[in-house]
Design a protein around this motif. Structure first.
Motif, PDB file in Angstrom:
ATOM      1  N   GLU A 228      -0.586   6.444  -3.072  1.00 55.83           N
ATOM      2  CA  GLU A 228      -1.934   6.711  -2.558  1.00 55.83           C
ATOM      3  C   GLU A 228      -2.254   5.838  -1.353  1.00 55.83           C
ATOM      4  OE1 GLU A 228      -1.192   6.320  -5.723  1.00 55.83           O
ATOM      5  OE2 GLU A 228      -2.048   8.001  -6.870  1.00 55.83           O
ATOM      6  N   ILE A 229      -1.793   4.586  -1.380  1.00 53.29           N
ATOM      7  CA  ILE A 229      -2.040   3.691  -0.245  1.00 53.29           C
ATOM      8  C   ILE A 229      -1.340   4.223   0.999  1.00 53.29           C
ATOM      9  CG2 ILE A 229      -1.622   1.373   0.671  1.00 53.29           C
ATOM     10  CD1 ILE A 229      -1.891   0.386  -2.280  1.00 53.29           C
TER      11      ILE A 229
ATOM     12  N   PRO B 297      -8.075   3.966  -3.415  1.00 52.58           N
ATOM     13  CA  PRO B 297      -7.093   5.063  -3.335  1.00 52.58           C
ATOM     14  C   PRO B 297      -7.239   6.090  -4.455  1.00 52.58           C
ATOM     15  CG  PRO B 297      -6.032   2.958  -2.916  1.00 52.58           C
ATOM     16  CD  PRO B 297      -7.405   2.644  -3.412  1.00 52.58           C
TER      17      PRO B 297
END
Length: 222
Positions: free
Chosen positions: A65-66, A120
């Motif tokens: 997600e980052i 995130p």
């Protein structure tokens, strides 16, 4: 004072590396950072080096997600890992690039790192709601997707900094409901999720702006 205490018990080269990473973020990427980054990043880098020297390699559950939602900050994390390897000969895992990225997200938004680690997942949840509710897959390569995600990032920032827009303009809200009913109802569902996840209620103005961005990101010809 915190930084002085940190310096007293830390190898100078690690402090220099942290300072160089922050300077790179400011000078080359033009990031505006909270001064706390000097303490938090330096402390994290020192901790990460000590951890890897003990054979401990933590797993970053938010790494994917980052990379997806904070690509610029993640590249800063990669830059940090390369610098540490060049200067100290220490190879930190890619997961650490994700952790370092979150420290920059935190410093950009002026939030707490305990909040930054939630961003995130929350962004992914909002994307999921939009795609599921409208029955579409968002085009991540489009300009409207980039603008939509930028809006979501700043929305989350305002939530945690308690700087939400509070106008309750019912006339404009009713106009949006009539013109784009599906997108408006979708934004209401996002607002319900935000209330559940953060305890913050979105105003009619915030929901209206969200509807506009959902309309744009979900319509190919706009």
């Amino acid at each position: 004072e915190q930084f002085k205490e940190l310096l007293a018990n830390m190898p100078l080269e690690r402090v220099r590396i942290s300072d160089e990473i922050i300077s790179h973020a400011k000078d080359h990427l033009k990031l505006k950072l909270n001064q706390s980054i000097y303490v938090t990043l330096t402390d994290h880098i020192n901790f990460a080096i000590e951890r890897v020297s003990q054979g401990i390699e933590p797993q970053n559950a938010l790494l994917w997600e980052i990379k997806r939602f904070y690509p610029q900050e993640f590249q800063l994390g990669i830059y940090a890992l390369e610098l540490i390897h060049d200067r100290l000969g220490i190879l930190l895992p890619e997961d650490e690039a994700g952790f370092i990225a979150l420290h920059f997200v935190n410093a950009e938004y002026g939030t707490d790192i305990r909040d930054a680690v939630k961003f995130p997942d929350q962004m992914q949840a909002i994307v999921d709601i939009v795609e599921r509710d409208l029955g579409i897959l968002l085009d991540e390569s489009s300009l409207h997707y980039e603008r939509f995600m930028t809006h979501i990032k700043f929305l989350i920032q305002r939530i945690y900094r308690k700087e939400l827009l509070f106008s309750e303009d019912r006339e404009l809200s009713l106009l949006m409901q009539r013109k784009y009913p599906r997108e408006y109802q979708c934004s209401v569902k996002v607002a319900e999720y935000i209330m559940q996840a953060t305890g913050s209620r979105l105003s009619e103005e915030e929901i209206m702006y969200l509807s506009v961005h959902i309309r744009r990101v979900s319509t190919i010809d706009l």
